[in-house]
Design a protein around this motif. Structure first.
Motif, PDB file in Angstrom:
ATOM      1  N   SER A 163      -6.233   0.213  -1.868  1.00  0.00           N
ATOM      2  CA  SER A 163      -5.785  -0.280  -2.687  1.00  0.00           C
ATOM      3  C   SER A 163      -6.307  -0.992  -4.239  1.00  0.00           C
ATOM      4  O   SER A 163      -7.807  -1.347  -3.748  1.00  0.00           O
ATOM      5  CB  SER A 163      -4.342  -1.068  -2.222  1.00  0.00           C
ATOM      6  OG  SER A 163      -3.760  -0.248  -1.078  1.00  0.00           O
ATOM      7  N   GLN A 216       0.643   3.954  -2.492  1.00  0.00           N
ATOM      8  CA  GLN A 216       0.465   5.490  -2.790  1.00  0.00           C
ATOM      9  C   GLN A 216       1.469   5.945  -3.317  1.00  0.00           C
ATOM     10  O   GLN A 216       1.166   7.032  -3.927  1.00  0.00           O
ATOM     11  CB  GLN A 216       0.607   5.710  -1.505  1.00  0.00           C
ATOM     12  CG  GLN A 216      -0.688   4.636  -0.277  1.00  0.00           C
ATOM     13  CD  GLN A 216      -1.993   5.131  -0.835  1.00  0.00           C
ATOM     14  OE1 GLN A 216      -1.977   6.525  -1.572  1.00  0.00           O
ATOM     15  NE2 GLN A 216      -1.934   3.884  -1.297  1.00  0.00           N
ATOM     16  N   THR A 262      -5.817  11.873   3.820  1.00  0.00           N
ATOM     17  CA  THR A 262      -4.228  10.745   4.130  1.00  0.00           C
ATOM     18  C   THR A 262      -5.306  10.260   3.422  1.00  0.00           C
ATOM     19  O   THR A 262      -6.536  10.048   3.790  1.00  0.00           O
ATOM     20  CB  THR A 262      -4.057  10.317   4.798  1.00  0.00           C
ATOM     21  OG1 THR A 262      -3.188   9.565   5.369  1.00  0.00           O
ATOM     22  CG2 THR A 262      -5.329  10.145   6.202  1.00  0.00           C
ATOM     23  N   ARG A 263      -4.565   8.728   2.721  1.00  0.00           N
ATOM     24  CA  ARG A 263      -4.815   7.613   2.150  1.00  0.00           C
ATOM     25  C   ARG A 263      -4.469   6.669   3.363  1.00  0.00           C
ATOM     26  O   ARG A 263      -4.994   5.094   2.738  1.00  0.00           O
ATOM     27  CB  ARG A 263      -4.780   7.354   0.446  1.00  0.00           C
ATOM     28  CG  ARG A 263      -5.160   8.496  -0.111  1.00  0.00           C
ATOM     29  CD  ARG A 263      -4.707   8.557  -1.245  1.00  0.00           C
ATOM     30  NE  ARG A 263      -5.129   6.777  -2.153  1.00  0.00           N
ATOM     31  CZ  ARG A 263      -5.923   6.772  -3.074  1.00  0.00           C
ATOM     32  NH1 ARG A 263      -6.914   7.576  -3.352  1.00  0.00           N
ATOM     33  NH2 ARG A 263      -5.611   5.212  -3.539  1.00  0.00           N
ATOM     34  N   THR A 264      -4.338   6.454   4.031  1.00  0.00           N
ATOM     35  CA  THR A 264      -3.163   5.763   4.986  1.00  0.00           C
ATOM     36  C   THR A 264      -3.251   5.697   6.281  1.00  0.00           C
ATOM     37  O   THR A 264      -2.945   6.576   7.257  1.00  0.00           O
ATOM     38  CB  THR A 264      -1.786   5.822   4.702  1.00  0.00           C
ATOM     39  OG1 THR A 264      -1.974   5.025   3.327  1.00  0.00           O
ATOM     40  CG2 THR A 264      -1.435   4.580   4.937  1.00  0.00           C
ATOM     41  N   HIS A 284       0.549  -1.138   0.313  1.00  0.00           N
ATOM     42  CA  HIS A 284       0.189  -0.026   0.137  1.00  0.00           C
ATOM     43  C   HIS A 284       0.978   1.601  -0.027  1.00  0.00           C
ATOM     44  O   HIS A 284       1.017   1.933  -0.808  1.00  0.00           O
ATOM     45  CB  HIS A 284      -0.890   0.248   1.192  1.00  0.00           C
ATOM     46  CG  HIS A 284      -1.677   1.479   1.477  1.00  0.00           C
ATOM     47  ND1 HIS A 284      -2.979   2.065   0.721  1.00  0.00           N
ATOM     48  CD2 HIS A 284      -0.845   2.665   2.294  1.00  0.00           C
ATOM     49  CE1 HIS A 284      -2.904   2.546   1.470  1.00  0.00           C
ATOM     50  NE2 HIS A 284      -2.541   3.007   1.755  1.00  0.00           N
ATOM     51  N   ALA A 301      -1.574  11.413  -0.990  1.00  0.00           N
ATOM     52  CA  ALA A 301      -0.960   9.281  -1.222  1.00  0.00           C
ATOM     53  C   ALA A 301       0.124   9.682  -0.055  1.00  0.00           C
ATOM     54  O   ALA A 301       0.934   8.305   0.010  1.00  0.00           O
ATOM     55  CB  ALA A 301      -0.488   9.594  -2.383  1.00  0.00           C
TER      56      ALA A 301
END
Length: 459
Positions: free
Chosen positions: A458, A156, A268-270, A152, A172
Motif C-alpha cells: 500500500s 486493491q 497476488t498482492r495480499t 489494503h 490485486a
C-alpha cells in the motif's frame, strides 16, 4: 492485611495481564490505599486489545477504538509503564525494562525490582522461513494490522478498478490467507463478506472477479468447533467461491506470487499470515523453567514450578488441565482459559500475600463459536452444534458478554444496532499509513508518491 510491603510486577497488558491487575485492585483495595502493596504493569501498548473482535473491526462492523480498552482508565490504582521487559533475573527479583523514555535518552534498559512477578506477555506470530513472507506478508494479531488489512483490501479494489493491465488487476483481486484457525477463518470470512458488499459500488468489479484462497497445512480447519462443524465450514466457504486448500502449505510468496505445495501459483498482492503463534521471547530471556515448546512450566495454582513469588497464565503458561483425567494434558492457550485463569491468579496472589491457602484452577472447556461473516457462523457449545444465523448470534452475544467494561459493551452494542440500520462503511483511510505525506510535499519535502511503501504494497 499482607505480611509485608509487596511490589507486584505484571509483565504484559493483554487478557491475563489486565484482568489479573484488575482482580488485584479489587482484592487488595485496602492494602493499596494504605501503601502496603504497589502494582506495576509493563506493557508495550497503553491498551488491551480484545482480539475476537479484530475480524469485525477489519470488516467495519465495529470501530477500532471500541476493540481496545484503555489500561490507565481501567487500572486506575496501578502504575502503567509503556515499554517492554527485555530480560528477567528472578533470582535477584529484577527485570530489565526498555521504555519510551530510555529510548529517547539513549540510556539503555533500566532495572526494576519486584517482590511478586506475573508473567503474562502473551504470544507472537509463528512464522516460517518462507521466501518473501517478511517482505509481503500481513499479520493479524493487532488492531493496527486489522485496520491496515481493511485499508489494503479496499485499496486493491481501487487498483483493480483503475488499471487496464489484466495481470495487475488479477493480482490485486487475489487474496491469500494462510492458516485455518480462528484468526484466519474469521478474518477471511468477514473481509470476503465486506469486499462482496463493497463491489456493488465499483462499476467494473463483480464479486466473482475476486479470488479468495484459504491455505491450511492440516486436513481440517477450526478444530476447536469439532470435526463436523469444521466440515460444514469448508462447505460454507466453498459455496461462497472461496478456494479452501487443505493439506497444503505456502512455500514462497516472493515477487508477489504465492507458490503452494500442491503446485498452484497465484499472482497476488495480499498474503495474510495467521498460521499459529509461539511464546514471547521474554520467556527465553528469563531464568524460569520452560517446557519443550518454550512455555512456562506451571502448577494448577498458577505458580511457576520450582520457584517462589513467580506466577503465570495464558499463552505463556503450560497449566495442567486437572479436568482432563489424564496426566500431562495442558489447558489450551485460548481466551476462554486466559480470562478464567486471570481471576484465579489474582485471587491466589492475594492469598499468598495474606498467607492463605491457594486455589486450584479447574475449568472444563465448554466449546467454541466462530463468525464466518455477517449472519453466518458455526458453534459447538456444551455439546450442541449450531450453524448459520443462530451460531453467528451466539458468537456476538458471547463476546459482548466477555468484552471488558460496561462502556465498551454499550458502545459495541450501539455500533451493531446502527450497522443493522444503515449501510456498511466502505471507506479506506490509506493516508493513516503516512499522515505527514501531504504536509511534507507542501513544505518542500518528498511528494507522497515517493514515500516508502509498506510491506504489503500500500502506498
Amino acid at each position: 492485611m499482607v505480611k509485608e510491603r509487596a511490589h507486584i510486577l505484571v509483565v504484559g497488558g493483554g487478557y491475563v495481564g489486565m484482568y489479573t491487575a484488575l482482580r488485584l485492585q479489587r482484592k487488595l483495595r485496602r492494602e493499596l490505599q494504605r501503601g502496603e502493596v504497589e502494582i506495576t504493569v509493563v506493557t508495550p501498548d497503553p491498551y488491551m486489545t480484545y482480539q475476537p473482535f479484530l475480524p469485525e473491526a477489519a470488516a467495519g462492523s465495529i470501530s477500532p477504538r471500541h476493540v481496545v480498552v484503555p489500561l490507565r482508565r481501567v487500572l486506575d490504582r496501578c502504575r502503567i509503564v509503556i515499554g517492554e521487559a527485555g530480560s528477567i533475573d528472578h533470582g535477584k527479583r529484577t527485570a530489565a525494562l526498555t521504555t519510551l523514555a530510555t529510548e529517547e535518552e539513549g540510556t539503555g534498559a533500566q532495572r526494576l525490582s519486584y517482590d511478586e512477578l506475573v508473567l503474562a506477555p502473551g504470544s507472537i506470530s509463528r512464522t516460517l522461513p518462507v521466501p518473501g513472507l517478511a517482505e509481503h506478508g500481513i499479520g493479524f494479531k493487532t488492531v493496527e494490522e486489522a485496520i491496515g488489512l481493511r485499508n489494503h483490501v479496499i485499496e486493491q479494489m481501487d487498483i483493480a478498478s483503475s488499471t487496464r493491465d489484466p495481470a495487475i488487476r488479477d493480482a490485486a483481486l487475489t487474496f491469500v490467507f494462510v492458516g485455518g484457525g480462528y484468526a484466519g477463518v474469521e478474518a477471511l470470512g468477514e473481509l470476503e463478506d465486506m469486499a462482496r458488499y463493497t463491489a456493488r459500488y465499483y462499476h467494473n468489479i463483480r464479486p466473482e472477479d475476486m479470488k479468495w484462497i484459504l491455505v491450511e497445512a492440516s486436513d481440517r480447519i477450526l478444530p476447536e468447533v469439532g470435526e463436523e462443524m469444521g466440515r460444514y465450514t469448508v462447505t460454507e466457504l466453498r459455496r461462497r467461491n472461496i478456494d479452501v486448500r487443505l493439506g497444503t502449505r505456502l512455500e514462497a510468496c516472493a515477487d508477489r506470487v504465492a507458490v503452494l505445495s500442491d503446485g498452484a501459483r497465484f499472482p497476488t498482492r495480499t498474503v495474510v499470515w495467521t498460521a499459529g503463534v509461539k511464546p514471547h521471547p521474554i520467556l527465553a530471556a528469563s531464568d524460569l523453567p520452560l517446557n519443550e515448546r518454550g512455555r512456562l512450566l506451571c502448577t494448577p495454582e498458577l505458580t511457576i514450578e520450582g520457584t517462589t513469588h513467580a506466577w503465570a497464565a495464558g499463552d505463556a503458561a503450560a497449566v495442567p488441565d486437572v479436568t482432563a483425567g489424564e496426566p500431562g494434558k495442558e489447558c489450551a492457550p485460548n481466551a476462554q482459559h486466559a480470562l478464567r485463569q486471570a481471576k484465579i491468579l489474582g485471587d491466589n496472589i492475594a492469598h499468598s500475600l495474606r498467607d492463605e491457602p491457594l486455589e486450584t484452577y479447574s475449568h472444563k472447556y465448554v466449546g467454541s463459536v466462530a463468525s464466518l461473516g455477517l449472519h453466518k457462523g458455526v458453534a459447538h457449545v456444551y455439546g450442541r452444534k449450531l450453524k448459520g444465523y443462530p451460531a453467528w448470534f451466539m458468537h456476538r452475544v458471547y463476546h459482548l458478554s466477555r468484552v471488558p467494561t460496561f462502556n465498551r459493551k454499550a458502545r459495541v452494542l450501539a455500533e451493531w444496532i446502527l450497522s443493522g440500520l444503515f449501510k456498511r462503511e466502505i471507506v479506506s483511510l490509506g493516508s493513516l499509513e503516512h499522515p505527514r505525506a501531504e504536509f511534507e510535499l507542501a513544505a518542500g519535502g518528498k511528494p507522497p508518491h515517493t514515500a516508502p511503501k509498506d510491506p504489503n504494497g500500500s502506498s
